[in-house]
Design an enzyme around this catalytic site. Structure first.
Site, PDB file in Angstrom:
ATOM      1  N   THR A  19       0.844  -1.208   0.000  1.00 16.74           N
ATOM      2  CA  THR A  19       0.000   0.000   0.000  1.00 16.74           C
ATOM      3  C   THR A  19       0.874   1.250   0.000  1.00 16.74           C
ATOM      4  O   THR A  19       0.671   2.177  -0.794  1.00 16.74           O
ATOM      5  CB  THR A  19      -0.933  -0.009   1.233  1.00 16.74           C
ATOM      6  OG1 THR A  19      -1.766  -1.173   1.140  1.00 16.74           O
ATOM      7  CG2 THR A  19      -1.798   1.234   1.295  1.00 16.74           C
ATOM      8  N   ASN A  62      -5.177  -9.790  -7.659  1.00 23.09           N
ATOM      9  CA  ASN A  62      -5.306 -10.474  -6.372  1.00 23.09           C
ATOM     10  C   ASN A  62      -6.570 -11.319  -6.270  1.00 23.09           C
ATOM     11  O   ASN A  62      -6.612 -12.282  -5.518  1.00 23.09           O
ATOM     12  CB  ASN A  62      -5.270  -9.465  -5.215  1.00 23.09           C
ATOM     13  CG  ASN A  62      -6.088  -8.230  -5.476  1.00 23.09           C
ATOM     14  OD1 ASN A  62      -5.962  -7.584  -6.517  1.00 23.09           O
ATOM     15  ND2 ASN A  62      -6.951  -7.885  -4.545  1.00 23.09           N
ATOM     16  N   GLN A  73       1.126  -9.737  -5.762  1.00 23.82           N
ATOM     17  CA  GLN A  73       0.635 -11.120  -5.812  1.00 23.82           C
ATOM     18  C   GLN A  73       1.527 -12.033  -6.640  1.00 23.82           C
ATOM     19  O   GLN A  73       1.545 -13.241  -6.420  1.00 23.82           O
ATOM     20  CB  GLN A  73      -0.808 -11.153  -6.353  1.00 23.82           C
ATOM     21  CG  GLN A  73      -1.835 -10.533  -5.416  1.00 23.82           C
ATOM     22  CD  GLN A  73      -2.042 -11.344  -4.137  1.00 23.82           C
ATOM     23  OE1 GLN A  73      -1.622 -12.495  -4.009  1.00 23.82           O
ATOM     24  NE2 GLN A  73      -2.701 -10.733  -3.156  1.00 23.82           N
ATOM     25  N   SER A  90       4.990  -7.117  -1.590  1.00 18.27           N
ATOM     26  CA  SER A  90       4.431  -7.121  -0.233  1.00 18.27           C
ATOM     27  C   SER A  90       4.866  -8.397   0.481  1.00 18.27           C
ATOM     28  O   SER A  90       4.626  -9.504  -0.021  1.00 18.27           O
ATOM     29  CB  SER A  90       2.898  -7.074  -0.329  1.00 18.27           C
ATOM     30  OG  SER A  90       2.324  -7.362   0.925  1.00 18.27           O
ATOM     31  N   HIS A 106       3.908 -10.015   3.279  1.00 25.97           N
ATOM     32  CA  HIS A 106       2.993 -11.033   3.831  1.00 25.97           C
ATOM     33  C   HIS A 106       2.254 -11.808   2.746  1.00 25.97           C
ATOM     34  O   HIS A 106       1.457 -12.691   3.051  1.00 25.97           O
ATOM     35  CB  HIS A 106       2.028 -10.423   4.859  1.00 25.97           C
ATOM     36  CG  HIS A 106       0.939  -9.569   4.298  1.00 25.97           C
ATOM     37  ND1 HIS A 106      -0.390  -9.848   4.476  1.00 25.97           N
ATOM     38  CD2 HIS A 106       0.976  -8.435   3.563  1.00 25.97           C
ATOM     39  CE1 HIS A 106      -1.123  -8.911   3.887  1.00 25.97           C
ATOM     40  NE2 HIS A 106      -0.314  -8.054   3.329  1.00 25.97           N
ATOM     41  N   THR A 139      12.529   5.201  11.278  1.00 25.90           N
ATOM     42  CA  THR A 139      13.343   4.038  11.631  1.00 25.90           C
ATOM     43  C   THR A 139      12.757   2.790  10.988  1.00 25.90           C
ATOM     44  O   THR A 139      11.547   2.562  11.026  1.00 25.90           O
ATOM     45  CB  THR A 139      13.382   3.876  13.171  1.00 25.90           C
ATOM     46  OG1 THR A 139      13.907   5.085  13.720  1.00 25.90           O
ATOM     47  CG2 THR A 139      14.249   2.694  13.579  1.00 25.90           C
ATOM     48  N   CYS A 190      -9.525  -7.576   1.801  1.00 22.26           N
ATOM     49  CA  CYS A 190      -9.829  -6.266   2.367  1.00 22.26           C
ATOM     50  C   CYS A 190     -11.226  -5.804   1.989  1.00 22.26           C
ATOM     51  O   CYS A 190     -11.776  -4.916   2.613  1.00 22.26           O
ATOM     52  CB  CYS A 190      -8.784  -5.250   1.951  1.00 22.26           C
ATOM     53  SG  CYS A 190      -7.956  -5.674   0.450  1.00 22.26           S
TER      54      CYS A 190
HETATM   55  N1  PLP Z   1      -1.564  -4.853  -4.125  1.00 22.66           N
HETATM   56  C1  PLP Z   1      -2.141  -6.055  -4.281  1.00 22.66           C
HETATM   57  C2  PLP Z   1      -2.270  -6.632  -5.649  1.00 22.66           C
HETATM   58  C3  PLP Z   1      -2.624  -6.751  -3.166  1.00 22.66           C
HETATM   59  O1  PLP Z   1      -3.191  -7.945  -3.324  1.00 22.66           O
HETATM   60  C4  PLP Z   1      -2.500  -6.152  -1.886  1.00 22.66           C
HETATM   61  C5  PLP Z   1      -3.068  -6.813  -0.699  1.00 22.66           C
HETATM   62  O2  PLP Z   1      -4.028  -7.560  -0.770  1.00 22.66           O
HETATM   63  C6  PLP Z   1      -1.880  -4.913  -1.782  1.00 22.66           C
HETATM   64  C7  PLP Z   1      -1.430  -4.292  -2.917  1.00 22.66           C
HETATM   65  C8  PLP Z   1      -1.691  -4.249  -0.432  1.00 22.66           C
HETATM   66  O3  PLP Z   1      -0.630  -4.892   0.202  1.00 22.66           O
HETATM   67  P1  PLP Z   1      -0.192  -4.564   1.715  1.00 22.66           P
HETATM   68  O4  PLP Z   1      -1.110  -5.361   2.562  1.00 22.66           O
HETATM   69  O5  PLP Z   1       1.227  -5.048   1.784  1.00 22.66           O
HETATM   70  O6  PLP Z   1      -0.282  -3.110   1.906  1.00 22.66           O
END
Ligand code: PLP
Length: 380
Positions: free
Chosen positions: A72, A147, A177, A197, A199, A235, A323
């Site tokens: 994000t 995603n 993704q 990203s 996670h 930081t 989300c």
């Molecule tokens: N971009 C894509 C394609 C995603 O699937 C996601 C999260 O679902 C994000 C951005 C946002 O990632 P983060 O949770 O690391 O901010």
């Protein structure tokens, strides 16, 4: 029985990573400090940068890898940096909200922004991008893999088309993704910057990176510190970044075997489910997709009902993007592909981890069939 089939929301870290985190837990200072514990943190950060570079085919010589709080922030950095660069912006309707949101802000501020429609399979066609790009285009941002559907865009083709028409455009791809699920090469994609990203491939949540070609100049989104080559003040999230580096190395070593095994599991899941039930369609079937993702329309079943019912059976899936789950609006991705709201509301996302076994698929499919038949019969 617990099956985590929501890897695109968060790919939970391995137990080995938990051990690594505990090892570093009490030994790290501030990476900007010159004393030993600070320098240990600095060294760990640089090791993580190397691991991320290796995963995406970047090098210290040609690229700059900036750690962020996730995709994000990285996406916001790229889009909002365009406030200081004149020219129109081109993106797509199927981007993640963290690209759409800042682009809409720029649009409200008077900038010309085009959101391209995907074709009915969910792909952004290079020709459609080419038609919208002008010699003064400032930014083209198209995601590498969606995603929700897992559908892949031909970023290399898009980038070469854009270069030919708009030599000054910054070409960005959100590879949140893609990264960790299929091999990625920054240079083969031909972009100027890429978002990842942590996670989404086994690191802790709240950490990611923006990878930039050295020649790409962007203003920082977060100012007030000289960290990350003055491109991201504050930081660093040291433990998060260590986890990012560790997960990147794990993914890099395991690909492409990981991709193959996810694809076997996903393909068997789809063929067994389609073989046992009618009224099922895979959105985006027939075009290149992430190997682990299945976006399935199930007629007569509301996605929220299925998510909750399967959760009670120990199976975690998503009613679209994590989300956006729980929101009454149908998926913006599916509606952009031309699907009716009703179909979008009856679609779920199943996204497999690499450690899901082929043997478990029969049990998963049986549970899906039982639960879907039950919901359908109560809805009749
Ligand atoms: N971009 C894509 C394609 C995603 O699937 C996601 C999260 O679902 C994000 C951005 C946002 O990632 P983060 O949770 O690391 O901010």
């Amino acid at each position: 029985m617990i099956f985590d089939l929501d890897a695109n929301a968060t790919y939970a870290p391995s137990e080995r990573l938990q051990g690594v985190i505990m090892e570093y837990w009490s030994r790290l200072g501030n990476p900007s400090s010159i004393h030993q514990s600070g320098q240990r943190a600095r060294a760990a950060l640089e090791e993580a940068r190397e691991a991320v570079n290796a995963l995406v085919g970047a090098t210290r010589r040609s690229h700059q890898t900036i750690f962020t709080s996730g995709a994000t922030e990285a996406n916001n950095t790229v889009v909002k940096a365009q406030l200081n660069r004149p020219g129109p912006l081109v993106s797509s309707e199927i981007e993640h909200p963290c690209v759409l949101g800042p682009l809409k802000t720029l649009k409200r501020l008077g900038r010309e922004v085009t959101f391209l429609k995907p074709n009915s399979s969910g792909q952004i066609e290079p020709l459609a991008v080419a038609e919208q790009v002008a010699p003064d285009t400032a930014l083209v941002s198209v995601m590498a893999a969606n995603n929700e559907t897992g559908v892949l865009n031909d970023i290399a083709q898009i980038a070469s088309t854009v270069r030919a028409r708009a030599p000054h455009a910054i070409i960005h791809t959100d590879a949140a993704q893609l990264c960790g699920k299929l091999p990625v090469s920054f240079e083969q994609l031909g972009v100027d910057c890429m978002t990842i990203s942590g996670h989404k491939f086994g690191a802790l949540s709240g950490v990611g990176a923006l990878i930039l070609r050295h020649s790409t100049q962007l203003e920082p989104l977060i100012e007030g510190g000289a960290q990350e080559s003055k491109l991201r003040g504050g930081t660093e999230n040291v433990l998060g970044i260590i986890s990012l580096g560790y997960a990147a190395a794990e993914a890099h070593n395991a690909l492409p075997v990981r991709a193959d095994s996810m694809q076997h599991v996903r393909d068997r899941f789809e063929s067994e489910l389609l073989g046992r039930l009618t009224g099922i369609e895979v959105n985006g079937a027939g075009v290149p997709r992430l190997p682990n993702t299945s976006n399935i329309f199930i007629s007569g079943v509301r996605s929220d009902d299925l998510v909750v019912a399967l959760d009670l059976e120990g199976i975690t899936i998503s009613g679209g993007a994590a989300c956006s789950s729980g929101k009454p609006e149908p998926s913006h991705v599916l509606t952009a592909m031309g699907h009716a709201d009703e179909r979008a509301r009856s679609t779920v996302r199943v996204s497999f981890r690499a450690d899901q076994t082929l043997e478990s698929v029969a049990q998963i499919v049986s549970t899906f069939v039982r639960v879907i038949e039950r919901i359908r019969s109560t809805n009749r």
